[in-house]
Design a protein around this motif. Sequence first.
Motif, PDB file in Angstrom:
ATOM      1  N   SER A 226      -3.052   6.733  -5.384  1.00  0.00           N
ATOM      2  CA  SER A 226      -2.106   6.184  -4.320  1.00  0.00           C
ATOM      3  C   SER A 226      -0.753   6.101  -4.828  1.00  0.00           C
ATOM      4  O   SER A 226       0.337   6.513  -4.073  1.00  0.00           O
ATOM      5  CB  SER A 226      -2.697   4.576  -4.080  1.00  0.00           C
ATOM      6  OG  SER A 226      -1.882   4.149  -2.980  1.00  0.00           O
ATOM      7  N   VAL A 227      -0.647   5.665  -6.107  1.00  0.00           N
ATOM      8  CA  VAL A 227       0.764   5.740  -6.736  1.00  0.00           C
ATOM      9  C   VAL A 227       1.191   7.312  -6.648  1.00  0.00           C
ATOM     10  O   VAL A 227       2.525   7.464  -6.518  1.00  0.00           O
ATOM     11  CB  VAL A 227       0.689   5.357  -8.151  1.00  0.00           C
ATOM     12  CG1 VAL A 227       2.103   5.767  -9.009  1.00  0.00           C
ATOM     13  CG2 VAL A 227       0.463   3.947  -8.164  1.00  0.00           C
TER      14      VAL A 227
ATOM     15  N   ALA B 200       2.666   7.815  -3.393  1.00  0.00           N
ATOM     16  CA  ALA B 200       3.812   7.100  -3.176  1.00  0.00           C
ATOM     17  C   ALA B 200       4.954   7.575  -3.755  1.00  0.00           C
ATOM     18  O   ALA B 200       6.169   7.414  -3.402  1.00  0.00           O
ATOM     19  CB  ALA B 200       3.657   5.599  -3.522  1.00  0.00           C
TER      20      ALA B 200
ATOM     21  N   TYR C 179       8.649   1.230  -7.733  1.00  0.00           N
ATOM     22  CA  TYR C 179       7.274   0.883  -7.942  1.00  0.00           C
ATOM     23  C   TYR C 179       6.598   2.021  -8.404  1.00  0.00           C
ATOM     24  O   TYR C 179       5.858   2.036  -9.864  1.00  0.00           O
ATOM     25  CB  TYR C 179       6.341   0.109  -6.930  1.00  0.00           C
ATOM     26  CG  TYR C 179       4.975  -0.158  -7.351  1.00  0.00           C
ATOM     27  CD1 TYR C 179       4.704  -1.536  -8.261  1.00  0.00           C
ATOM     28  CD2 TYR C 179       3.859   0.681  -7.230  1.00  0.00           C
ATOM     29  CE1 TYR C 179       3.644  -1.392  -8.849  1.00  0.00           C
ATOM     30  CE2 TYR C 179       2.874   0.190  -7.669  1.00  0.00           C
ATOM     31  CZ  TYR C 179       2.559  -0.636  -8.499  1.00  0.00           C
ATOM     32  OH  TYR C 179       1.375  -1.145  -8.730  1.00  0.00           O
ATOM     33  N   PRO C 180       6.378   3.248  -7.663  1.00  0.00           N
ATOM     34  CA  PRO C 180       5.659   4.187  -7.868  1.00  0.00           C
ATOM     35  C   PRO C 180       6.186   4.965  -9.141  1.00  0.00           C
ATOM     36  O   PRO C 180       5.636   5.810  -9.552  1.00  0.00           O
ATOM     37  CB  PRO C 180       5.466   5.164  -6.631  1.00  0.00           C
ATOM     38  CG  PRO C 180       6.639   4.494  -5.632  1.00  0.00           C
ATOM     39  CD  PRO C 180       6.980   3.191  -6.277  1.00  0.00           C
TER      40      PRO C 180
ATOM     41  N   ARG D 150      -1.601   6.691   5.024  1.00  0.00           N
ATOM     42  CA  ARG D 150      -3.109   6.448   4.078  1.00  0.00           C
ATOM     43  C   ARG D 150      -2.911   4.787   4.127  1.00  0.00           C
ATOM     44  O   ARG D 150      -3.661   4.332   3.384  1.00  0.00           O
ATOM     45  CB  ARG D 150      -3.200   7.074   2.772  1.00  0.00           C
ATOM     46  CG  ARG D 150      -2.099   6.845   1.645  1.00  0.00           C
ATOM     47  CD  ARG D 150      -2.159   5.907   0.829  1.00  0.00           C
ATOM     48  NE  ARG D 150      -1.185   5.769  -0.454  1.00  0.00           N
ATOM     49  CZ  ARG D 150       0.097   5.562  -0.033  1.00  0.00           C
ATOM     50  NH1 ARG D 150       0.857   5.042   1.058  1.00  0.00           N
ATOM     51  NH2 ARG D 150       0.740   5.528  -1.241  1.00  0.00           N
ATOM     52  N   VAL D 151      -2.143   4.206   4.833  1.00  0.00           N
ATOM     53  CA  VAL D 151      -2.253   2.739   4.978  1.00  0.00           C
ATOM     54  C   VAL D 151      -3.260   2.364   5.770  1.00  0.00           C
ATOM     55  O   VAL D 151      -4.019   1.288   5.460  1.00  0.00           O
ATOM     56  CB  VAL D 151      -1.108   2.082   5.551  1.00  0.00           C
ATOM     57  CG1 VAL D 151      -1.048   0.538   5.800  1.00  0.00           C
ATOM     58  CG2 VAL D 151       0.177   2.330   4.412  1.00  0.00           C
TER      59      VAL D 151
ATOM     60  N   GLN E 177      12.364   5.058  -3.223  1.00  0.00           N
ATOM     61  CA  GLN E 177      11.129   6.009  -3.365  1.00  0.00           C
ATOM     62  C   GLN E 177      11.407   7.393  -3.878  1.00  0.00           C
ATOM     63  O   GLN E 177      10.765   8.010  -4.524  1.00  0.00           O
ATOM     64  CB  GLN E 177       9.997   5.793  -2.579  1.00  0.00           C
ATOM     65  CG  GLN E 177       9.136   4.734  -2.856  1.00  0.00           C
ATOM     66  CD  GLN E 177       7.922   4.570  -1.721  1.00  0.00           C
ATOM     67  OE1 GLN E 177       8.091   3.601  -0.511  1.00  0.00           O
ATOM     68  NE2 GLN E 177       6.946   5.225  -1.740  1.00  0.00           N
TER      69      GLN E 177
ATOM     70  N   THR F  11       0.839  -1.130   0.025  1.00  0.00           N
ATOM     71  CA  THR F  11       0.019  -0.045   0.167  1.00  0.00           C
ATOM     72  C   THR F  11       0.962   1.403  -0.052  1.00  0.00           C
ATOM     73  O   THR F  11       0.597   2.039  -0.793  1.00  0.00           O
ATOM     74  CB  THR F  11      -0.942   0.026   1.101  1.00  0.00           C
ATOM     75  OG1 THR F  11      -1.683  -1.247   1.365  1.00  0.00           O
ATOM     76  CG2 THR F  11      -1.916   1.260   1.269  1.00  0.00           C
ATOM     77  N   GLY F  12       1.900   1.418   0.750  1.00  0.00           N
ATOM     78  CA  GLY F  12       2.841   2.299   0.783  1.00  0.00           C
ATOM     79  C   GLY F  12       3.370   2.578  -0.548  1.00  0.00           C
ATOM     80  O   GLY F  12       3.838   3.912  -0.775  1.00  0.00           O
ATOM     81  N   LEU F  13       3.698   1.696  -1.267  1.00  0.00           N
ATOM     82  CA  LEU F  13       4.350   1.957  -2.722  1.00  0.00           C
ATOM     83  C   LEU F  13       3.215   2.320  -3.521  1.00  0.00           C
ATOM     84  O   LEU F  13       3.527   2.420  -4.915  1.00  0.00           O
ATOM     85  CB  LEU F  13       4.874   0.314  -2.969  1.00  0.00           C
ATOM     86  CG  LEU F  13       6.213   0.300  -2.477  1.00  0.00           C
ATOM     87  CD1 LEU F  13       6.661  -1.348  -2.743  1.00  0.00           C
ATOM     88  CD2 LEU F  13       7.340   1.049  -2.408  1.00  0.00           C
ATOM     89  N   GLY F  14       1.752   2.526  -3.240  1.00  0.00           N
ATOM     90  CA  GLY F  14       1.256   2.685  -4.155  1.00  0.00           C
ATOM     91  C   GLY F  14       0.231   1.560  -4.876  1.00  0.00           C
ATOM     92  O   GLY F  14      -0.543   1.884  -5.868  1.00  0.00           O
ATOM     93  N   VAL F  15       0.368   0.461  -4.173  1.00  0.00           N
ATOM     94  CA  VAL F  15      -0.443  -0.678  -4.744  1.00  0.00           C
ATOM     95  C   VAL F  15      -1.815  -0.654  -4.356  1.00  0.00           C
ATOM     96  O   VAL F  15      -1.729  -0.442  -3.135  1.00  0.00           O
ATOM     97  CB  VAL F  15       0.211  -1.952  -4.852  1.00  0.00           C
ATOM     98  CG1 VAL F  15      -0.428  -3.067  -5.153  1.00  0.00           C
ATOM     99  CG2 VAL F  15       1.477  -1.958  -5.207  1.00  0.00           C
TER     100      VAL F  15
END
Lengths: 329, 262
Positions: free
Chosen positions: B77-78, B81, B108-109, B56-57, B161, A223-227
Motif C-alpha cells: 500500500s505504501v 501511495a 507519510y509514504p 484501492r480504497v 505525496q 488508506t490513500g497515504l498507504g496506511v
Amino acid sequence: MYRSLVVAAGAAALLAAALLTSLAVGAATLSPPELLLALTDPQHPVHVSALHVRLPRALLGAVAGAGLAAAGVLLQDALGNPVAGPELLGVSSGAAVVAATATVLHLPVPLQVLPLLSLAGALAAGLVVVLAVGPGSGPGASTRVVLVGAAVTAACGGVVVAVIGLGTEGDVVLLMRYLLGSLSARGWNDLAVVALGVVPALLAALLLTRSVAALRLGDHVATGLGVSVARVRLMALLVASLAAATVAAICGPVAYVALLAPHVARAAAGTTSTPLVLLVAAPVGSTLLVVADLASRTAFYPVEVPVGIATTLVGVPLLALLTLRGRPA
Amino acid sequence: MKVPTEPVLRARALGVGYRDRQVIHALDLRIEPGSVTALVGPNGSGKSTLLHALARVLTPTDGVVELDGTPITSQRSVAVARRLALLPQSALAPPGATVTEVVDQGRYPRTGALGMLRRGPDDAVREALGLTGLEDLARTPVAQLSGGQRQRVWIAMALAQQTDLLLLDEPTTYLDVRHQLDLMELVVRLRDEQGKTIVMVLHDLNQAARHADRIVALRDGRILADGPPAEVLTPRVLHEVFDIDALVLTDPVTSRPMFVAR
C-alpha cells in the motif's frame, strides 16, 4: 517541533523533581544528602524503607503513568475520540475479577503469582473488547469500543460483586487493593511486572504514532497515504491494552491519568501531532501519577487515600476545565 | 494519431459494490499516462465509487485494477501511495491540527518509521502549499478554515505525496469561481510541466469539457460514452446520461464544446 521537545524536557525535569520529593517525604522526611546516604548505606535507619519501599513505589508511579499516558494517546487518536481512555477497554475490571476470585475462594495462589494472574484477567478483558470490535474500520469503530467496553466492564463488575458476596469481611479488605487504584505496598517485583508490559508498549506506541496520526484524517485518506487502516487501529488498541492491563493488574484502576496526560500535553506543546503528543504525554503522565501518589499518602497522613481516588479528584475538575475552555481535542 | 501507450492505470471487468448493492458492473477502463480524464455522470452513477476502486480504497467484488500492469491490491500500500495520490471527499479535519501539519501527512509514504522526528515541513510540503496558495494560512488550524480553504488543504496534501498519478474526487467542490479556475489550470499545468496523469470526478460538464483531454460518462455503473470532449458532449449523450435536453455550442474562448440546457 522545538516547542514540543522543550516541553517534553520540562516535563522530564518536573518528573525528576517529583521523584526526588516522593523519595524524601514520608514517615521520616530526608534532606537530599540524607536521602543519598539512606539509599546507599545499608546501616542507615531508613535504608530499607528508602530502597525497598519508597524507591520502587516512586518508580512504579513513573512507569505506570507513562504507560497510561501512551494508552490514552493511542486510544484517543486511533479512535478519533478525545475522551477515550483505557476505562473503555475493561482491563481493570478484568483484573478485579481474577483478584476477587483468587482472594475470596482462597485459591492456593502464591502472592507473587497473583499479579500475573490479574494481568491475564486484564489482558483477557482488553482482548475481548478489541477482538469484538474487530478490524472493521470506519467511524463506527469508536462507538463499538465504547459499547463493547461498557458491556465487558458491566459483566466483570457483576462477577466481582457476586464473588465478594461469597466472601468474608476480611476478604473485602484485601480486595480493596484491587478495587481502588493504589501504589501502596508495591515492591520491586511489582515494578518489574509493570515495566515488562509498559516499556515494550511505549516503544511500540512510538513506532505506531506516525500511522495513528494519519487515521485522524479519516480512513479513506489514511488508506490513500498507504496506511493499513484496520491493522494499525488493531495494533493501537492492542498496545494500549497491554500498557493499561499491566498497570491495572498491579495498581488497580488509576483513573484519569490516561485521559488527562494527552490533553495536558497537547495544550502545553501547542500541537496535536500524535508523535509529539506521545513524546510529551509520557513524562506528563509519569509526573501526574507520582505527584498524585505523593499527595495521596501525605495529605491525610498517616491515613493513606488510594491514589485512584486522588487522580479522580484532580482529574474531574481538570477535565471539566479543558472541556469548558474548548481545548482542541 | 497518437501512438498507443501502455495504460498506467487499468480496470478490467471491474465490479464494485456495497453489502447489498452493486454499483459498478463489469467495467473496463484504460488511463493513459500524461492525460487528464474527467469522470462525469448523474448522482449515484458510480463515478466516485469507480475512483475509489481505482485508488484501492475500495476493494472490487469482481475484476481487477492494475497499476503499472500489476494488480494494485497485490502491491504494498505504501508503494502504491508513492505512485498514486487520492483526494477523497470524506477527509476529516483533525481538531487542532494546522494546515502545515495536515499537508505534511502527505509525506507519510515517503518517510520512514522515525520520520516523525524530522525538523519540519520539507520542500515538497512548501511547494504544495505554494501551488494551492496556502502559504499565508500555513499555521492556521484547519478546523477554522472555510470549506473552500479546506478543500485546498486536501489538494495540497495529495500534491505533497509527489505522485505521478492524481485521483481527485470532485476537487472543485466548495471552491469559488476564481479558485475553481486556478485549480483546473494547476491540473493542466501539472500534466504539461510534470507529465502527471490526472483522473478527476467533476460535476460541472462545461468544466470537464474545457480542461479534460477525455471525458468518461457513467450511468448506473456503466460507461455510456468515452472520448474527447467533442465526442462526448453531444445532445444525444447528454440526453442518455443526464436526461437533459441540451444545446451544444462552441466555447468562444477555448473552442471546446459547451452546453446549455434548453
